[in-house]
Design a protein around this motif. Sequence first.
Motif, mmCIF file in Angstrom:
data_model
loop_
_atom_site.group_PDB
_atom_site.id
_atom_site.type_symbol
_atom_site.label_atom_id
_atom_site.label_comp_id
_atom_site.label_asym_id
_atom_site.label_seq_id
_atom_site.Cartn_x
_atom_site.Cartn_y
_atom_site.Cartn_z
ATOM 1 N N ILE A 113 25.533 53.656 -10.114
ATOM 2 C CA ILE A 113 26.676 54.367 -10.691
ATOM 3 C C ILE A 113 27.013 55.592 -9.848
ATOM 4 O O ILE A 113 28.173 55.872 -9.566
ATOM 5 C CB ILE A 113 26.363 54.803 -12.135
ATOM 6 C CG1 ILE A 113 26.255 53.579 -13.037
ATOM 7 C CG2 ILE A 113 27.436 55.759 -12.652
ATOM 8 C CD1 ILE A 113 25.770 53.908 -14.430
ATOM 9 N N ALA A 169 22.521 51.290 -17.422
ATOM 10 C CA ALA A 169 22.435 52.716 -17.780
ATOM 11 C C ALA A 169 23.592 53.134 -18.675
ATOM 12 O O ALA A 169 23.534 54.159 -19.339
ATOM 13 C CB ALA A 169 22.425 53.569 -16.515
ATOM 14 N N LEU A 170 24.668 52.344 -18.669
ATOM 15 C CA LEU A 170 25.841 52.729 -19.456
ATOM 16 C C LEU A 170 25.680 52.369 -20.926
ATOM 17 O O LEU A 170 26.301 52.969 -21.788
ATOM 18 C CB LEU A 170 27.099 52.042 -18.900
ATOM 19 C CG LEU A 170 27.494 52.481 -17.492
ATOM 20 C CD1 LEU A 170 28.617 51.603 -16.969
ATOM 21 C CD2 LEU A 170 27.897 53.943 -17.471
ATOM 22 N N LYS A 172 6.222 59.263 -20.664
ATOM 23 C CA LYS A 172 5.042 60.095 -20.487
ATOM 24 C C LYS A 172 4.783 60.271 -18.990
ATOM 25 O O LYS A 172 4.954 59.361 -18.199
ATOM 26 C CB LYS A 172 3.843 59.397 -21.137
ATOM 27 C CG LYS A 172 2.769 60.346 -21.581
ATOM 28 C CD LYS A 172 1.852 59.574 -22.497
ATOM 29 C CE LYS A 172 0.550 60.299 -22.724
ATOM 30 N NZ LYS A 172 -0.326 59.484 -23.568
ATOM 31 N N MET A 190 25.169 47.868 -13.364
ATOM 32 C CA MET A 190 25.418 49.261 -13.695
ATOM 33 C C MET A 190 25.423 49.470 -15.202
ATOM 34 O O MET A 190 25.143 50.552 -15.695
ATOM 35 C CB MET A 190 26.746 49.712 -13.093
ATOM 36 C CG MET A 190 26.658 49.928 -11.609
ATOM 37 S SD MET A 190 28.110 50.690 -10.931
ATOM 38 C CE MET A 190 29.148 49.275 -10.688
ATOM 39 N N LYS A 228 6.591 55.613 -27.287
ATOM 40 C CA LYS A 228 6.281 57.010 -27.004
ATOM 41 C C LYS A 228 5.700 57.188 -25.603
ATOM 42 O O LYS A 228 5.557 58.288 -25.119
ATOM 43 C CB LYS A 228 5.309 57.553 -28.045
ATOM 44 C CG LYS A 228 3.960 56.881 -28.006
ATOM 45 C CD LYS A 228 2.964 57.609 -28.904
ATOM 46 C CE LYS A 228 1.607 56.934 -28.806
ATOM 47 N NZ LYS A 228 0.607 57.504 -29.664
ATOM 48 N N LYS A 245 16.726 51.009 -15.216
ATOM 49 C CA LYS A 245 17.701 52.020 -15.613
ATOM 50 C C LYS A 245 17.999 52.967 -14.450
ATOM 51 O O LYS A 245 19.151 53.330 -14.212
ATOM 52 C CB LYS A 245 17.143 52.802 -16.804
ATOM 53 C CG LYS A 245 18.201 53.528 -17.543
ATOM 54 C CD LYS A 245 17.867 53.612 -19.017
ATOM 55 C CE LYS A 245 19.055 54.149 -19.763
ATOM 56 N NZ LYS A 245 18.827 54.220 -21.204
ATOM 57 N N THR A 246 16.955 53.336 -13.740
ATOM 58 C CA THR A 246 17.146 54.239 -12.608
ATOM 59 C C THR A 246 17.956 53.556 -11.505
ATOM 60 O O THR A 246 18.848 54.166 -10.905
ATOM 61 C CB THR A 246 15.775 54.681 -12.058
ATOM 62 O OG1 THR A 246 14.979 55.144 -13.142
ATOM 63 C CG2 THR A 246 15.923 55.759 -11.018
ATOM 64 N N SER A 265 24.802 52.562 -24.362
ATOM 65 C CA SER A 265 24.525 53.869 -24.951
ATOM 66 C C SER A 265 23.375 53.796 -25.947
ATOM 67 O O SER A 265 23.523 54.149 -27.092
ATOM 68 C CB SER A 265 25.778 54.400 -25.633
ATOM 69 O OG SER A 265 26.247 53.438 -26.550
ATOM 70 N N ASN A 266 22.206 53.311 -25.468
ATOM 71 C CA ASN A 266 21.062 53.331 -26.378
ATOM 72 C C ASN A 266 20.126 54.469 -26.001
ATOM 73 O O ASN A 266 20.036 54.875 -24.857
ATOM 74 C CB ASN A 266 20.316 52.000 -26.369
ATOM 75 C CG ASN A 266 19.904 51.626 -24.975
ATOM 76 O OD1 ASN A 266 20.355 52.241 -24.014
ATOM 77 N ND2 ASN A 266 19.048 50.645 -24.855
ATOM 78 N N ALA A 267 19.452 54.946 -26.995
ATOM 79 C CA ALA A 267 18.595 56.095 -26.749
ATOM 80 C C ALA A 267 17.409 55.692 -25.899
ATOM 81 O O ALA A 267 16.960 54.564 -25.941
ATOM 82 C CB ALA A 267 18.113 56.658 -28.071
ATOM 83 N N GLU A 268 16.890 56.639 -25.148
ATOM 84 C CA GLU A 268 15.700 56.428 -24.335
ATOM 85 C C GLU A 268 14.546 56.073 -25.238
ATOM 86 O O GLU A 268 14.255 56.767 -26.189
ATOM 87 C CB GLU A 268 15.350 57.724 -23.579
ATOM 88 C CG GLU A 268 15.840 57.710 -22.168
ATOM 89 C CD GLU A 268 14.915 56.931 -21.247
ATOM 90 O OE1 GLU A 268 14.063 57.526 -20.604
ATOM 91 O OE2 GLU A 268 15.063 55.684 -21.197
ATOM 92 N N LEU A 311 21.418 53.655 -12.474
ATOM 93 C CA LEU A 311 21.980 54.999 -12.280
ATOM 94 C C LEU A 311 22.331 55.245 -10.818
ATOM 95 O O LEU A 311 23.415 55.759 -10.511
ATOM 96 C CB LEU A 311 20.959 56.055 -12.702
ATOM 97 C CG LEU A 311 20.961 56.516 -14.149
ATOM 98 C CD1 LEU A 311 19.870 57.549 -14.349
ATOM 99 C CD2 LEU A 311 22.326 57.109 -14.514
#
Lengths: 232, 749
Positions: free
Chosen positions: B654, B743-744, B384, B740, B380, B647-648, B746-749, B651
């Motif tokens: 990409i 980020a591809l 934040k 790359m 969580k 992840k950034t 497909s797992n949730a944040e 991105l």
Amino acid sequence: MFISAESLCKSYGSGDGKNDVLKNVDISLEKGHIGVILGPSGSGKSTLMNMIGGVDRVDSGSIIVDNDNVAGFDDDALTEYRRKNVGFIFQFYNLVPNLTVSENIEVCANISDSPLRLNEILSIVGLEDKKNRFPRELSGGEQQRVAVARAIVKNPKLLLCDEPTGALDFETSRDVLSLLQKINREFGTTILMITHNIAIGDMAHVVYKLRSGEITEVIRNDEIIPAERIEW
Amino acid sequence: MVLNKRIFRMMRENFGRYTGIILLIFFASFTLVVMGGIGQNLGRLLTSFAENNRQEDISFTTDYPISDIGEIERELGLSMEDFISMDVELSQSQTLRLISPNQKINIPALNEGQDLSSSGQILLENLYAEANGYLPGSTIEINGKTFTVTGLISLPNYIYPLKNPFDILVSYSNFGVGIVGREDMEASGGYLRGYTVRFDDSNTSINQQAVILRERLENEGVNISDWIDNRNNKRMSVPWASVTGMQSMSIPIPIAMFLLCCIIVGIMNRRIIRAESVIIGTFYAQGYRRRELVRHYMVIPVLLPAIGGLSGVLLALPCLSPGVNAMLMYYNVPFTGIEWNVLHIALGVLLPIILMGVSSYFIIRRQLSQTPMELMKGDKHKTKVNALERVVNLEKFKFNTKYKLREQMRSISRLLFLLFGIMGASALMMLGFTIQNSLNHVFSSSTEGTYDFAYEYSFRQWHYGTAPEDAEVFSAEKFYPEGNEIMEFYVTGVQSDSEMIFLEDLNGNPLSVNQTIITRPLAERLKVGAGDTVSVIGKRDGKTYDFMIDAVSGTQAGQFIFMPIAELNIKLGLPKDAHIGYWSNIRLDIPGDQLSGMKSLEDVENAASEFMGPMLSAIIAMTASACIIGLIIIFLVTSLIIEESKKTISLFKIFGYKKKEVRSLVLGGTVYIVVVGFLLGIPLMALSMGGIYGYLGEQINMVLPVIVNPLYIIICFAAILLTYEVSKMMCARKVDRVAMSEALKSNAE
Ligand SMILES: Nc1ncnc2c1ncn2[C@@H]1O[C@H](COP(=O)(O)OP(=O)(O)O)[C@@H](O)[C@H]1O
Ligand SMILES: [Mg+2]
């Protein structure tokens, strides 16, 4: 043809563990059209789209986008290609969590020679009043609209959407889809969209059905249904 | 426990980072044990030498022998021994001081060779002998007579072998001390007669006993010169400044580094637990107790300081002896071996473990106090936004700048770690340069600028009349503020038409010497300014004297009051033409037994450059360690940033950012913090330096100004930036390697 991919093959692994993800796939899409790739999970949709978007490489076959053979590009040329021509939209938005809405859009404006104006983009996606919010403070649909704004701010020729509504509820999905349709109409952006929701096929000019790495069916729609009217 | 297998995996995955932390702890523990150990051992060597070889408490010279030594000793409870000494010039620039052998006080320690057994033999002070290539058995020509060196010695009253007790710097190529038989000196004549005193009663203050002794001697009509007690005698007090300096640095620096490590380990703990919260939740749900999980996550925060601390201490042990011996290149004390300080060793190993263990324990416990449900729901905190990020308005900046700044603000603890780390490293780096600069300034201002003469001759007794050609007379008397006898200073009477002394006011305008001028360091310590009256006690007679200050001079040359010689003489009740010495541009031919000292400013300059040589290597070592610490700190932060922004980064790639652009965005942000940290490091350094100098200055009664040289600041800044560039290079590959697909997926944040 704006996109024309022929005999695409891709496999992962080798020997016994070899997994043929794409087997001789042909697809094509005309400039300014919306294309949909439909298929169950694991059928190779994302793999196909990633190759067209220039983030993954083919084993064999050719991908012509706007008269260039993307399959033959080296890494630098691919970077240049993605930078100039392609906008990406993902299922889980992939916003940068510590950047505000407008900053997230700037991520892409920043590398474009002639980006659209930020206010214009914000009004297209309807987020003028939320430009200083952080992604965490937005709903899923709003976040996806930020992602759309980010993808189109550089006015790309090609917009690639990998299950853009996959994480959204029905109402929000329809909003996002009609936004995409609007962009397609207003800017003439060619859109290739992945979904496993067959109803979405109704707003596309052409639908490719993919199963286990093979195109099983190609549907060409003469009549395009406005996204607001799609039901599921 | 199966869980523990993961520890090795984590160690492997975070190899670079953990190595960095271990190195920091290593360095801190090493510093603690080595610096603390050098200070402590040097202190011990000094104390035991002073005790075992009966270091003097007081020494002085007289014209005529004191006849009733035995009586004085019995009555006042002290030992007193007479000696004779003479300075011989072996060459234009080299003076050898010959002293007669002692039995009761200042007993030489024979380090090598044999004691004197007959006439024509000499014992040489170790450092001088080494610097000039004298070994036992070699010969030395003194006043036309050949002496054989029989042994090399340490002398309790020449531990720091200064020619004059108020000098600052030793020069082994210019000055040395030798012991020769009395008959050898008496034969040539022209020697000084002196006495050394050591009080038996160590409970009563030396000052009180000294006053009684002096009174008694003066009542007997003894004419005393060169009276000096060992606290004011730099030959014995300067080594203690090193001891204090070492000891005062040996604790704060390591502690600061340990605390830094606590922050970074805390950050990493939190990260790991957050990243694994789903697994942890699952473990909880399956019945693992919190205690068991806490214990599991505590392994690394205990293991890292244990490895770092232990290896730091282990490596420090063999370095201690060479470290102490390096100090003994300046101080001539017999080396009787090293003693380990169990406390230092224990602190070096346990302190990091305790600090890091306790701080990690609380962080981990707090993280693990969530319910299994909360934990399993996942992270969580990840997205934040903290208060800083929310408050700061970056709209005016270009995107690249915005992004870089935002990345720094992402984690406040990480930001503080970097900021404090760079502050500390920069301060440490500048510390070395500033010490060098300040000393340099002290040395050069004691020769250049203020004084324009080549030689200073000081008589043992007052002389009367005028100066020879090319020379000026001066008089001088020692005073101290009431209740602070250690803070001795000279009031110097100078010719009111003096052309050998130049003083400027605080703004750099020339001051006439026909008035009473106080130097700035003394004015600051006495807290007086122009127009004030200074009330002080005369060292010689214990009476109170008042001096009305006309002006303050900006010179850093030392602690002095200068005033017209006639006025000073009147105050002291002396004839107008009385003087205690000459300043001269040429060598004067004055019999050695009249002189209590001769100072050549050229020698002082030589001594300064001789001293600065080894000093420079110490500074380079200090700068290099500061760079390495800075490098590790920046590397740790950068590698955390890369991991957190994977992840950034993916991105960016990409979207078509080029390699160079991604690198610049991800790695370029720390430079702001590095620059701010460096700038904040300047006052930090000045403050801590001021503190240390104040303390040391009091100990050796000297004013050490903190002088920040812009050139050195620029050099240090360049070094920090270079460090930053190196760390960027080290991390560039890490950025390039982020795929790359990150980020591809497909797992949730
Ligand atoms: N990088 C990869 N390495 C190995 N296998 C992969 C990789 N990417 C995709 N696959 C495999 O390729 C197949 C198709 O994946 P994907 O294109 O993501 O399917 P879809 O998007 O249709 O759900 C899957 O079986 C997946 O496991
Ligand atoms: Mg997919």
